[in-house]
Scaffold this motif. Structure first.
Motif, PDB file in Angstrom:
ATOM      1  N   GLU A  88      19.682  22.337  26.247  1.00 24.86           N
ATOM      2  CA  GLU A  88      19.278  23.745  26.160  1.00 24.86           C
ATOM      3  C   GLU A  88      19.494  24.282  24.749  1.00 24.86           C
ATOM      4  OE1 GLU A  88      17.728  25.726  28.387  1.00 24.86           O
ATOM      5  OE2 GLU A  88      17.567  23.931  29.638  1.00 24.86           O
ATOM      6  N   VAL A  89      20.601  23.883  24.125  1.00 20.26           N
ATOM      7  CA  VAL A  89      20.862  24.323  22.755  1.00 20.26           C
ATOM      8  C   VAL A  89      19.791  23.785  21.818  1.00 20.26           C
ATOM      9  CG1 VAL A  89      22.464  24.076  20.805  1.00 20.26           C
ATOM     10  CG2 VAL A  89      23.350  24.587  23.084  1.00 20.26           C
ATOM     11  N   ILE A  90      19.416  22.514  21.997  1.00 26.56           N
ATOM     12  CA  ILE A  90      18.409  21.896  21.131  1.00 26.56           C
ATOM     13  C   ILE A  90      17.036  22.551  21.332  1.00 26.56           C
ATOM     14  CG2 ILE A  90      17.134  19.747  20.731  1.00 26.56           C
ATOM     15  CD1 ILE A  90      19.768  18.255  21.160  1.00 26.56           C
ATOM     16  N   LYS A  91      16.730  22.960  22.579  1.00 32.49           N
ATOM     17  CA  LYS A  91      15.435  23.609  22.834  1.00 32.49           C
ATOM     18  C   LYS A  91      15.287  24.892  22.020  1.00 32.49           C
ATOM     19  CE  LYS A  91      14.542  22.283  27.622  1.00 32.49           C
ATOM     20  NZ  LYS A  91      14.511  22.804  28.997  1.00 32.49           N
ATOM     21  N   HIS A  92      16.396  25.618  21.864  1.00 33.75           N
ATOM     22  CA  HIS A  92      16.329  26.914  21.191  1.00 33.75           C
ATOM     23  C   HIS A  92      16.377  26.787  19.670  1.00 33.75           C
ATOM     24  CE1 HIS A  92      16.441  28.916  24.987  1.00 33.75           C
ATOM     25  NE2 HIS A  92      17.589  28.353  25.320  1.00 33.75           N
ATOM     26  N   ARG A  93      16.607  25.627  19.160  1.00 37.05           N
ATOM     27  CA  ARG A  93      16.646  25.432  17.712  1.00 37.05           C
ATOM     28  C   ARG A  93      15.260  25.036  17.204  1.00 37.05           C
ATOM     29  NH1 ARG A  93      22.017  21.887  16.562  1.00 37.05           N
ATOM     30  NH2 ARG A  93      23.503  23.499  17.068  1.00 37.05           N
ATOM     31  N   THR A  94      15.037  25.357  15.967  1.00 34.93           N
ATOM     32  CA  THR A  94      13.766  24.937  15.373  1.00 34.93           C
ATOM     33  C   THR A  94      13.860  23.514  14.865  1.00 34.93           C
ATOM     34  OG1 THR A  94      14.441  25.915  13.275  1.00 34.93           O
ATOM     35  CG2 THR A  94      13.079  27.262  14.727  1.00 34.93           C
ATOM     36  N   GLY A  95      15.036  23.102  14.455  1.00 38.78           N
ATOM     37  CA  GLY A  95      15.230  21.741  13.958  1.00 38.78           C
ATOM     38  C   GLY A  95      16.523  21.162  14.520  1.00 38.78           C
ATOM     39  N   THR A  96      16.638  19.866  14.497  1.00 35.23           N
ATOM     40  CA  THR A  96      17.837  19.210  15.025  1.00 35.23           C
ATOM     41  C   THR A  96      18.687  18.741  13.858  1.00 35.23           C
ATOM     42  OG1 THR A  96      16.595  18.461  16.930  1.00 35.23           O
ATOM     43  CG2 THR A  96      18.674  17.355  16.495  1.00 35.23           C
ATOM     44  N   ASP A  97      19.962  19.084  13.932  1.00 35.47           N
ATOM     45  CA  ASP A  97      20.913  18.655  12.913  1.00 35.47           C
ATOM     46  C   ASP A  97      21.293  17.206  13.211  1.00 35.47           C
ATOM     47  OD1 ASP A  97      22.839  18.452  10.980  1.00 35.47           O
ATOM     48  OD2 ASP A  97      24.242  19.825  11.941  1.00 35.47           O
ATOM     49  N   ASP A  98      21.001  16.315  12.252  1.00 31.39           N
ATOM     50  CA  ASP A  98      21.268  14.889  12.468  1.00 31.39           C
ATOM     51  C   ASP A  98      22.738  14.609  12.707  1.00 31.39           C
ATOM     52  OD1 ASP A  98      18.630  14.232  12.259  1.00 31.39           O
ATOM     53  OD2 ASP A  98      18.722  13.748  10.117  1.00 31.39           O
ATOM     54  N   VAL A  99      23.603  15.308  11.987  1.00 30.57           N
ATOM     55  CA  VAL A  99      25.049  15.072  12.135  1.00 30.57           C
ATOM     56  C   VAL A  99      25.504  15.483  13.541  1.00 30.57           C
ATOM     57  CG1 VAL A  99      27.338  15.726  11.299  1.00 30.57           C
ATOM     58  CG2 VAL A  99      25.481  15.316   9.666  1.00 30.57           C
ATOM     59  N   GLU A 100      25.078  16.637  13.980  1.00 30.92           N
ATOM     60  CA  GLU A 100      25.469  17.104  15.308  1.00 30.92           C
ATOM     61  C   GLU A 100      24.867  16.215  16.399  1.00 30.92           C
ATOM     62  OE1 GLU A 100      25.250  21.159  17.971  1.00 30.92           O
ATOM     63  OE2 GLU A 100      25.075  21.313  15.803  1.00 30.92           O
ATOM     64  N   TYR A 101      23.636  15.753  16.155  1.00 35.64           N
ATOM     65  CA  TYR A 101      22.982  14.847  17.101  1.00 35.64           C
ATOM     66  C   TYR A 101      23.788  13.561  17.248  1.00 35.64           C
ATOM     67  CZ  TYR A 101      19.142  12.100  19.142  1.00 35.64           C
ATOM     68  OH  TYR A 101      18.378  11.325  19.955  1.00 35.64           O
ATOM     69  N   LYS A 102      24.216  13.002  16.126  1.00 38.95           N
ATOM     70  CA  LYS A 102      25.022  11.780  16.142  1.00 38.95           C
ATOM     71  C   LYS A 102      26.374  12.043  16.806  1.00 38.95           C
ATOM     72  CE  LYS A 102      26.751   8.032  13.204  1.00 38.95           C
ATOM     73  NZ  LYS A 102      27.332   7.418  14.327  1.00 38.95           N
ATOM     74  N   GLN A 103      26.980  13.167  16.508  1.00 37.88           N
ATOM     75  CA  GLN A 103      28.267  13.507  17.127  1.00 37.88           C
ATOM     76  C   GLN A 103      28.124  13.649  18.646  1.00 37.88           C
ATOM     77  OE1 GLN A 103      29.418  17.076  15.091  1.00 37.88           O
ATOM     78  NE2 GLN A 103      30.449  15.994  13.426  1.00 37.88           N
ATOM     79  N   GLY A 104      27.022  14.217  19.073  1.00 32.63           N
ATOM     80  CA  GLY A 104      26.779  14.352  20.514  1.00 32.63           C
ATOM     81  C   GLY A 104      26.672  12.997  21.188  1.00 32.63           C
ATOM     82  N   TRP A 105      25.924  12.082  20.557  1.00 26.53           N
ATOM     83  CA  TRP A 105      25.807  10.737  21.131  1.00 26.53           C
ATOM     84  C   TRP A 105      27.136  10.002  21.099  1.00 26.53           C
ATOM     85  CZ3 TRP A 105      22.390   9.368  24.391  1.00 26.53           C
ATOM     86  CH2 TRP A 105      21.110   9.905  24.336  1.00 26.53           C
ATOM     87  N   ASP A 106      27.899  10.178  20.010  1.00 26.27           N
ATOM     88  CA  ASP A 106      29.214   9.538  19.927  1.00 26.27           C
ATOM     89  C   ASP A 106      30.142  10.073  21.021  1.00 26.27           C
ATOM     90  OD1 ASP A 106      28.375   8.019  17.800  1.00 26.27           O
ATOM     91  OD2 ASP A 106      29.316   9.310  16.266  1.00 26.27           O
ATOM     92  N   ALA A 107      30.113  11.381  21.243  1.00 27.28           N
ATOM     93  CA  ALA A 107      30.945  11.973  22.296  1.00 27.28           C
ATOM     94  C   ALA A 107      30.521  11.451  23.668  1.00 27.28           C
ATOM     95  CB  ALA A 107      30.842  13.499  22.257  1.00 27.28           C
ATOM     96  N   LEU A 108      29.205  11.301  23.868  1.00 21.42           N
ATOM     97  CA  LEU A 108      28.715  10.762  25.139  1.00 21.42           C
ATOM     98  C   LEU A 108      29.179   9.319  25.324  1.00 21.42           C
ATOM     99  CD1 LEU A 108      26.957  11.100  27.660  1.00 21.42           C
ATOM    100  CD2 LEU A 108      25.006  10.338  26.293  1.00 21.42           C
ATOM    101  N   ASN A 109      29.088   8.526  24.266  1.00 19.42           N
ATOM    102  CA  ASN A 109      29.573   7.137  24.340  1.00 19.42           C
ATOM    103  C   ASN A 109      31.059   7.089  24.682  1.00 19.42           C
ATOM    104  OD1 ASN A 109      27.272   5.595  23.896  1.00 19.42           O
ATOM    105  ND2 ASN A 109      27.428   5.791  21.681  1.00 19.42           N
ATOM    106  N   GLU A 110      31.847   7.931  24.035  1.00 19.63           N
ATOM    107  CA  GLU A 110      33.287   7.970  24.304  1.00 19.63           C
ATOM    108  C   GLU A 110      33.560   8.363  25.753  1.00 19.63           C
ATOM    109  OE1 GLU A 110      35.276  10.452  21.451  1.00 19.63           O
ATOM    110  OE2 GLU A 110      34.441   9.346  19.760  1.00 19.63           O
ATOM    111  N   SER A 111      32.816   9.326  26.254  1.00 18.14           N
ATOM    112  CA  SER A 111      33.002   9.760  27.642  1.00 18.14           C
ATOM    113  C   SER A 111      32.665   8.636  28.614  1.00 18.14           C
ATOM    114  CB  SER A 111      32.119  10.971  27.948  1.00 18.14           C
ATOM    115  OG  SER A 111      32.482  12.058  27.146  1.00 18.14           O
ATOM    116  N   ILE A 112      31.612   7.904  28.333  1.00 12.03           N
ATOM    117  CA  ILE A 112      31.222   6.795  29.211  1.00 12.03           C
ATOM    118  C   ILE A 112      32.273   5.693  29.170  1.00 12.03           C
ATOM    119  CG2 ILE A 112      29.538   4.934  29.519  1.00 12.03           C
ATOM    120  CD1 ILE A 112      27.387   6.978  28.672  1.00 12.03           C
TER     121      ILE A 112
END
Length: 173
Positions: A88-112
């Motif tokens: 939902e946060v990404i939908k409301h943005r005009t562009g995606t921050d690569d650093v935050e995108y990578k951090q999100g995937w890293d956090a997801l990997n850690e959670s898994i």
């Protein structure tokens, strides 16, 4: 024994799931991940609903198993909610921050990975308890065999004593 097999099956599925490359930027989307998490959740629910005779015979073991499944389902639900919220946060943005995108995937990997480790540890604890129960069962079986042989020898001695008493009684008549 069925419990251990189910545990290894779930651990294997989680291991395969966690070894997937979730860091690839383009082909993998949050929808892919949520689809996989939903199918993992369905898989866990199928295993949970199947039930095992060993677990049903001991309420404490069934409660421990339910606790493990509850924790796994709760963690997966949290991951799904987190992915949806980030989407939902990404939908409301005009562009995606690569650093935050990578951090999100890293956090997801850690959670898994954390989910997999917690689930593996809980299954290992249940396996240890079942191993202890097997030892008790074997000890009880051996004790029953010993008791049976003692009773049989007592019956035989009792019959011998009865026969001797009858012989002595006949001699004195």
């Amino acid at each position: 024994m069925e419990m251990v097999q189910v545990g290894f099956l779930v651990i294997g599925a989680l291991f395969l799931w966690s070894s997937m490359s979730l860091t690839a930027p383009a082909p993998i989307t949050p929808n892919d991940v949520t689809g996989e998490l939903n199918s993992l959740l369905e898989f866990i629910q199928k295993i949970r609903n199947k039930g095992t005779p060993l677990a049903h015979s001991d309420r404490r073991k069934q409660e421990a198993l339910d606790k493990v499944f509850d924790e796994a389902e709760e963690t997966i639900q949290d991951l799904l909610a987190s992915i949806e919220q980030k989407g939902e946060v990404i939908k409301h943005r005009t562009g995606t921050d690569d650093v935050e995108y990578k951090q999100g995937w890293d956090a997801l990997n850690e959670s898994i990975i954390e989910l997999k480790n917690t689930f593996s540890n809980n299954i290992a604890l249940i396996n240890q308890e079942f191993t202890g129960m097997q030892a008790i069962y074997k000890t009880l079986g051996m004790s029953q065999e010993n008791t049976k042989s003692i009773i049989e020898s007592s019956i035989e001695k009792s019959r011998d004593a009865q026969a001797k008493l009858e012989m002595i009684y006949e001699m004195y008549q």
